[in-house]
Motif scaffolding. Structure first.
Motif, PDB file in Angstrom:
ATOM      1  N   LEU A 287     -59.950  65.136  43.325  1.00  0.00           N
ATOM      2  CA  LEU A 287     -58.865  64.936  42.357  1.00  0.00           C
ATOM      3  C   LEU A 287     -59.184  65.662  41.051  1.00  0.00           C
ATOM      4  O   LEU A 287     -58.328  66.314  40.456  1.00  0.00           O
ATOM      5  N   ARG A 288     -60.436  65.589  40.628  1.00  0.00           N
ATOM      6  CA  ARG A 288     -60.830  66.266  39.380  1.00  0.00           C
ATOM      7  C   ARG A 288     -60.637  67.770  39.513  1.00  0.00           C
ATOM      8  O   ARG A 288     -60.132  68.414  38.589  1.00  0.00           O
ATOM      9  N   SER A 289     -60.984  68.297  40.682  1.00  0.00           N
ATOM     10  CA  SER A 289     -60.886  69.756  40.874  1.00  0.00           C
ATOM     11  C   SER A 289     -59.426  70.208  40.868  1.00  0.00           C
ATOM     12  O   SER A 289     -59.140  71.395  40.684  1.00  0.00           O
ATOM     13  N   ARG A 290     -58.518  69.258  41.085  1.00  0.00           N
ATOM     14  CA  ARG A 290     -57.098  69.578  41.021  1.00  0.00           C
ATOM     15  C   ARG A 290     -56.529  69.335  39.622  1.00  0.00           C
ATOM     16  O   ARG A 290     -55.320  69.418  39.407  1.00  0.00           O
ATOM     17  N   GLY A 291     -57.417  69.001  38.686  1.00  0.00           N
ATOM     18  CA  GLY A 291     -56.996  68.861  37.294  1.00  0.00           C
ATOM     19  C   GLY A 291     -56.576  67.461  36.900  1.00  0.00           C
ATOM     20  O   GLY A 291     -56.091  67.244  35.777  1.00  0.00           O
ATOM     21  N   PHE A 292     -56.757  66.473  37.773  1.00  0.00           N
ATOM     22  CA  PHE A 292     -56.376  65.110  37.401  1.00  0.00           C
ATOM     23  C   PHE A 292     -57.469  64.470  36.543  1.00  0.00           C
ATOM     24  O   PHE A 292     -58.661  64.773  36.688  1.00  0.00           O
ATOM     25  N   ASP A 293     -57.042  63.590  35.661  1.00  0.00           N
ATOM     26  CA  ASP A 293     -57.939  62.815  34.830  1.00  0.00           C
ATOM     27  C   ASP A 293     -58.382  61.622  35.667  1.00  0.00           C
ATOM     28  O   ASP A 293     -57.566  60.742  35.985  1.00  0.00           O
ATOM     29  N   LEU A 299     -67.748  51.473  41.434  1.00  0.00           N
ATOM     30  CA  LEU A 299     -67.732  50.968  42.804  1.00  0.00           C
ATOM     31  C   LEU A 299     -66.710  51.821  43.555  1.00  0.00           C
ATOM     32  O   LEU A 299     -66.032  52.650  42.932  1.00  0.00           O
ATOM     33  N   PRO A 300     -66.553  51.663  44.887  1.00  0.00           N
ATOM     34  CA  PRO A 300     -65.678  52.593  45.623  1.00  0.00           C
ATOM     35  C   PRO A 300     -64.182  52.418  45.374  1.00  0.00           C
ATOM     36  O   PRO A 300     -63.417  52.142  46.293  1.00  0.00           O
ATOM     37  N   LEU A 301     -63.759  52.569  44.147  1.00  0.00           N
ATOM     38  CA  LEU A 301     -62.351  52.489  43.772  1.00  0.00           C
ATOM     39  C   LEU A 301     -62.107  53.646  42.821  1.00  0.00           C
ATOM     40  O   LEU A 301     -62.789  53.765  41.797  1.00  0.00           O
ATOM     41  N   VAL A 302     -61.169  54.505  43.193  1.00  0.00           N
ATOM     42  CA  VAL A 302     -60.902  55.703  42.399  1.00  0.00           C
ATOM     43  C   VAL A 302     -59.553  55.565  41.714  1.00  0.00           C
ATOM     44  O   VAL A 302     -58.531  55.363  42.385  1.00  0.00           O
ATOM     45  N   ALA A 303     -59.549  55.648  40.392  1.00  0.00           N
ATOM     46  CA  ALA A 303     -58.299  55.568  39.628  1.00  0.00           C
ATOM     47  C   ALA A 303     -58.086  56.900  38.921  1.00  0.00           C
ATOM     48  O   ALA A 303     -59.013  57.461  38.338  1.00  0.00           O
ATOM     49  N   ALA A 304     -56.871  57.403  39.018  1.00  0.00           N
ATOM     50  CA  ALA A 304     -56.573  58.698  38.408  1.00  0.00           C
ATOM     51  C   ALA A 304     -55.175  58.681  37.807  1.00  0.00           C
ATOM     52  O   ALA A 304     -54.251  58.089  38.370  1.00  0.00           O
ATOM     53  N   GLY A 327     -50.647  52.963  34.631  1.00  0.00           N
ATOM     54  CA  GLY A 327     -50.037  54.033  35.407  1.00  0.00           C
ATOM     55  C   GLY A 327     -50.977  54.848  36.287  1.00  0.00           C
ATOM     56  O   GLY A 327     -50.544  55.805  36.920  1.00  0.00           O
ATOM     57  N   HIS A 328     -52.257  54.472  36.339  1.00  0.00           N
ATOM     58  CA  HIS A 328     -53.169  55.218  37.207  1.00  0.00           C
ATOM     59  C   HIS A 328     -52.903  54.896  38.665  1.00  0.00           C
ATOM     60  O   HIS A 328     -52.702  53.731  39.028  1.00  0.00           O
ATOM     61  N   LEU A 329     -52.965  55.905  39.504  1.00  0.00           N
ATOM     62  CA  LEU A 329     -53.037  55.694  40.946  1.00  0.00           C
ATOM     63  C   LEU A 329     -54.363  55.006  41.257  1.00  0.00           C
ATOM     64  O   LEU A 329     -55.389  55.351  40.667  1.00  0.00           O
ATOM     65  N   ARG A 330     -54.335  54.016  42.164  1.00  0.00           N
ATOM     66  CA  ARG A 330     -55.569  53.317  42.557  1.00  0.00           C
ATOM     67  C   ARG A 330     -55.827  53.534  44.038  1.00  0.00           C
ATOM     68  O   ARG A 330     -54.970  53.173  44.858  1.00  0.00           O
ATOM     69  N   VAL A 331     -56.963  54.118  44.379  1.00  0.00           N
ATOM     70  CA  VAL A 331     -57.336  54.222  45.794  1.00  0.00           C
ATOM     71  C   VAL A 331     -58.610  53.421  46.015  1.00  0.00           C
ATOM     72  O   VAL A 331     -59.649  53.709  45.411  1.00  0.00           O
ATOM     73  N   VAL A 332     -58.496  52.401  46.846  1.00  0.00           N
ATOM     74  CA  VAL A 332     -59.620  51.501  47.117  1.00  0.00           C
ATOM     75  C   VAL A 332     -60.209  51.898  48.464  1.00  0.00           C
ATOM     76  O   VAL A 332     -59.529  51.821  49.495  1.00  0.00           O
ATOM     77  N   CYS A 333     -61.458  52.339  48.459  1.00  0.00           N
ATOM     78  CA  CYS A 333     -62.075  52.868  49.688  1.00  0.00           C
ATOM     79  C   CYS A 333     -62.564  51.744  50.592  1.00  0.00           C
ATOM     80  O   CYS A 333     -63.768  51.519  50.758  1.00  0.00           O
TER      81      CYS A 333
END
Lengths: 353, 353
Positions: A287-293, A299-304, A327-333
């Motif tokens: 996600l970072r490489s695509r320019g997202f903050d 822990l295994p939870l990615v918010a962008a 407003g962050h997208l939340r992906v819980v692994c």
């Protein structure tokens, strides 16, 4: 009655529940018609509950746990607040609970149900409880301070030992909500449990990262007085009192929790933690490489940070995703979230932008 | 993990739960990994819940029911008290609930949890709510009057229309606890439901006589404001508020309730009511002919005065039976209770005396 086949988990990326482990599912089916709320009648499942509580104690650093398998994290949190309120009933007539604003909304529910005031305090810049703000909100009427070990929105672990000190300085109890984090944190170096601080009560849910079937949450007290403060007399069951919030309870949930932990603690859970942590790290990087903050995962939870239109487009493509309040997208692994699924998700992100 | 085979139901004579119907069990297994607490993600089971609520409304005389499938009768009763308390919050600072002493102990639990006063009033000589005693206990701070349609100890149906009048005269709500009775009473001429009186809320449990899997209780409100008074905001689920007491919920329970009612309402339940009523009548006669003092069954629950030593001896012979507060043996003629089992029980009674 014919219905469409229930949806699979593939595209469910923001849930803290998952596909139960096969051993959990098998146990649930065997014990489907039992009621641990009547332990004198349903003795096998009562034993399984004792096993499950013992293992939860082992995982959370408590040699002699007092607790039970709840209907879920909400019941565990509500009961923790209730125990604190009840144990301070003589001294405090207008009780309040202090929690970081990152605490799960079950504390809002607890406040309404139990008629206590909930004081939510801002988190710090890294989405963790701000100890100073908590200390400022605590007063003589505070019965409970809450710390979260694995927050819902950002997967953060609060500074539990410091929060315990603030709580106890004020004569309040300290509750740790490790509903999601409790099956991950044993494999980290974080200070989060009964072993690391004078924690009074803790929520830890087998039906989240424990891979048990719903309903299976967990509530543990360091002292028996916690559980005793919840007890209501039961005149016609074969036992004399009942500490749980519900009455009749699901033997399937209890048995599945015991089976999952029997199968997976500690090695299976350790392997899953490592897989999920790697996956989260990779996904955050993508996600970072695509320019997202991206909020750096603890822990295994990615918010962008994603735009409303991108979020809506992803939901249109049947990704079951939700957002944080900001407003962050939340992906819980979770165990069902695969690299393949996240690659497919990223392909859709690329297609939509 | 190998355990002994879970006990069968044959000798369980005092439970208000039973062996689930095969259709209920199959549905539970299919929906084991779903969460109706997140209806936007788990849409199939959310539809099943709407179906179940609609059928419960049909059974209880409510064309437009507002409610949900709870974790059980305790949650339904707690939530009914909570809704009454919340709806009167502006006017009443020291709320009380008036119930007959025959009400289930979940009302004691509700009183502790919700911080309301519970006023239990004596029943009449036939174990029913004494309307005069209820009226005397009601005052301006009463938020709820409770009537029971199928009491736990004696299977009695309270005078619901009269209790509704007492409640409404005092500005209080009327709640009917038909947790057990609700799947029997549609086949009788009793006045117990939304169709017979201005009842405000009602508990009716599919996992009791509905033959669904645990956990499946039911709570219905006549007015939407009842459900709305329970709603807590949910910032990060895909829905905006949540009225339930628990958070994550069992899709297995909800699906099993929908499946059982789809299969059995009304004819299957009617046949079972008739079988159970005949069985209870026969069993009461058998006990009477042996000289026991039997409380004449109104619904299929037989209570009889037995000595402590006889009761202990029957339990020693592995009969799972419990007693009323006053010491009566209670036999609840649930779907799994057969004439064969009761004949065997009577043979043991004869052997022991």
């Amino acid at each position: 009655m014919q219905r469409s086949v229930p949806q699979t988990f593939d595209r469910v990326l923001s849930s803290m529940c998952t596909d139960p482990h096969p051993a959990a599912r098998a146990a649930a089916e065997r014990f489907l018609a039992t009621n641990p709320g009547d332990p004198a009648t349903y003795r096998d499942v009562a034993e399984l509950e004792a096993d499950a509580v013992a293992t939860l104690g082992e995982m959370t650093g408590l040699a002699d746990p007092h607790g039970y398998v709840t209907s879920g994290g909400t019941e565990a949190n509500v009961q923790a607040v209730r125990a604190a309120r009840n144990r301070r009933r003589g001294d405090v007539s207008d009780p309040n609970v202090v929690a970081p604003e990152s605490a799960h909304f079950s504390f809002n529910k607890a406040a309404d149900v139990l008629d206590v005031e909930l004081r939510l305090v801002p988190t710090d810049d890294d989405h963790r409880a701000d100890v100073g703000a908590v200390r400022a909100a605590v007063d003589d009427d505070t019965v409970l301070v809450v710390g979260v070990a694995g927050t819902t929105e950002f997967g953060r672990v609060d500074p539990i030992p410091e929060l315990a000190a603030v709580a106890h300085d004020a004569g309040a109890f300290l509750h740790v909500d490790a509903a999601w984090g409790g099956f991950l944190l044993p494999f980290t170096d974080r200070a989060w449990s009964f072993a690391h601080a004078p924690v009074d009560s803790l929520t830890v849910d087998p039906h989240k990262c424990g891979q048990a079937c719903i309903p299976a949450g967990g509530l543990l007290f360091r002292d028996r007085s916690g559980l005793d403060s919840l007890a209501v007399e039961t005149p016609y069951l074969e036992s004399t009192s009942q500490a749980t919030l519900t009455g009749t309870r699901s033997g399937a949930g209890v048995a599945s929790a015991a089976a999952a932990m029997d199968e997976l603690w500690p090695d299976g859970y350790r392997r899953e933690y490592e897989r999920a942590a790697d996956l989260a790290s990779w996904f955050a990087g993508e996600l970072r490489s695509r320019g997202f903050d991206v909020v750096d995962p603890e822990l295994p939870l990615v918010a962008a940070d994603v735009s409303d239109s991108l979020f809506a487009a992803l939901r249109d493509r049947e990704w079951r995703v939700s957002r944080t309040d900001a407003g962050h997208l939340r992906v819980v692994c979770m165990p069902h979230v695969t690299r393949e699924a996240l690659s497919s998700f990223l392909a859709d992100v690329d297609a939509v932008r």
